[in-house]
Motif scaffolding. Structure first.
Motif, PDB file in Angstrom:
ATOM      1  N   ASP A   4      46.962  39.653  36.083  1.00 53.91           N
ATOM      2  CA  ASP A   4      47.710  40.406  37.485  1.00 53.91           C
ATOM      3  C   ASP A   4      46.299  41.163  38.592  1.00 53.91           C
ATOM      4  O   ASP A   4      46.052  41.243  39.840  1.00 53.91           O
ATOM      5  CB  ASP A   4      48.229  41.844  37.280  1.00 53.91           C
ATOM      6  N   LEU A   5      45.400  40.829  38.137  1.00 53.29           N
ATOM      7  CA  LEU A   5      44.008  41.446  39.278  1.00 53.29           C
ATOM      8  C   LEU A   5      43.500  39.845  39.362  1.00 53.29           C
ATOM      9  O   LEU A   5      43.202  39.606  41.017  1.00 53.29           O
ATOM     10  CB  LEU A   5      43.053  41.768  37.609  1.00 53.29           C
ATOM     11  N   ALA A  48      45.935  39.631  41.950  1.00 51.60           N
ATOM     12  CA  ALA A  48      45.931  40.043  43.571  1.00 51.60           C
ATOM     13  C   ALA A  48      44.255  40.034  44.615  1.00 51.60           C
ATOM     14  O   ALA A  48      44.295  39.744  45.207  1.00 51.60           O
ATOM     15  CB  ALA A  48      45.944  41.447  42.682  1.00 51.60           C
ATOM     16  N   MET A  67      48.044  46.536  41.969  1.00 47.23           N
ATOM     17  CA  MET A  67      48.534  46.898  40.759  1.00 47.23           C
ATOM     18  C   MET A  67      49.488  47.883  40.203  1.00 47.23           C
ATOM     19  O   MET A  67      49.120  48.108  38.888  1.00 47.23           O
ATOM     20  CB  MET A  67      47.180  46.424  39.809  1.00 47.23           C
TER      21      MET A  67
END
Length: 204
Positions: free
Chosen positions: A133-134, A137, A188
């Motif tokens: 996810d990071l 993002a 997030m």
């Protein structure tokens, strides 16, 4: 003279890069301060990660690091003792990258989160999901915000040092980092005070 006793424990790509850089250093004809060289070699991992985030190509990233080392050695007298060597090296690397890109008339992009991937160790499945996810993002951030938050949050540079690397005002860096962190936290689904697990310095 400039070998690393832990070289055989390094990832293959980094080990090969260290070998290339060592050969370049040994071929340099002018006198070099060994301690200066050792500090440059100690920064190779971070230089490689930053180069990957800019170039998005491992071969080009390694070329950038090699070019950075050559320029740093040739400009050793311009480095101010007592200042952050890593920030100085980042500046040389980014200037070289931007110069190359201007010749190709292209914009700098970093959509695949390659820099985040090089910074992160994955201890378990939960962190693996967080890191994925990071990366996504980070890839959606504007380039200026992404570079600022990575330099300050992941590499531990001060706002002043990051401003030097990116060639902008300290206030601009602070604004970019704050906006980037707020965006990452919101995207997030984290609480405002949370830090993102898995980053090298746990500061993102």
């Amino acid at each position: 003279m400039y070998g690393n006793p832990a070289e055989d424990k390094l990832p293959y790509g980094l080990s090969k890069l260290l070998e290339r850089v060592t050969q370049v250093i040994r071929a340099h004809t002018e006198p070099i301060d060994p301690s200066f060289v050792e500090r440059i070699i100690a920064s190779l991992t971070s230089l490689r990660a930053f180069a990957n985030s800019l170039a998005r190509d491992s071969d080009r990233a390694e070329d950038l690091v090699q070019e950075t080392v050559l320029r740093a050695i040739s400009k050793q007298e311009q480095f101010e003792p007592g200042t952050n060597l890593q920030a100085w090296l980042f500046t040389i690397l980014r200037n070289q990258f931007c110069s190359d890109r201007r010749k190709l008339l292209r914009e700098v992009e970093d959509g695949d989160g390659s820099y985040a991937a090089t910074m992160i160790a994955i201890p378990n499945q939960e962190d693996r999901i967080m890191i994925h996810d990071l990366e996504s993002a980070l890839g959606s951030l504007p380039p200026g915000q992404r570079e600022a938050v990575l330099l300050v949050g992941a590499e531990g540079l001060s706002y002043e040092e990051a401003a030097q690397v990116l060639g902008c005002a300290v206030g601009t860096i602070k604004s970019r980092v704050n906006r980037a962190r707020s965006y990452l936290v919101e995207l997030m689904g984290l609480a405002p005070g949370d830090r993102i697990a898995g980053s090298r310095h746990a500061q993102l």
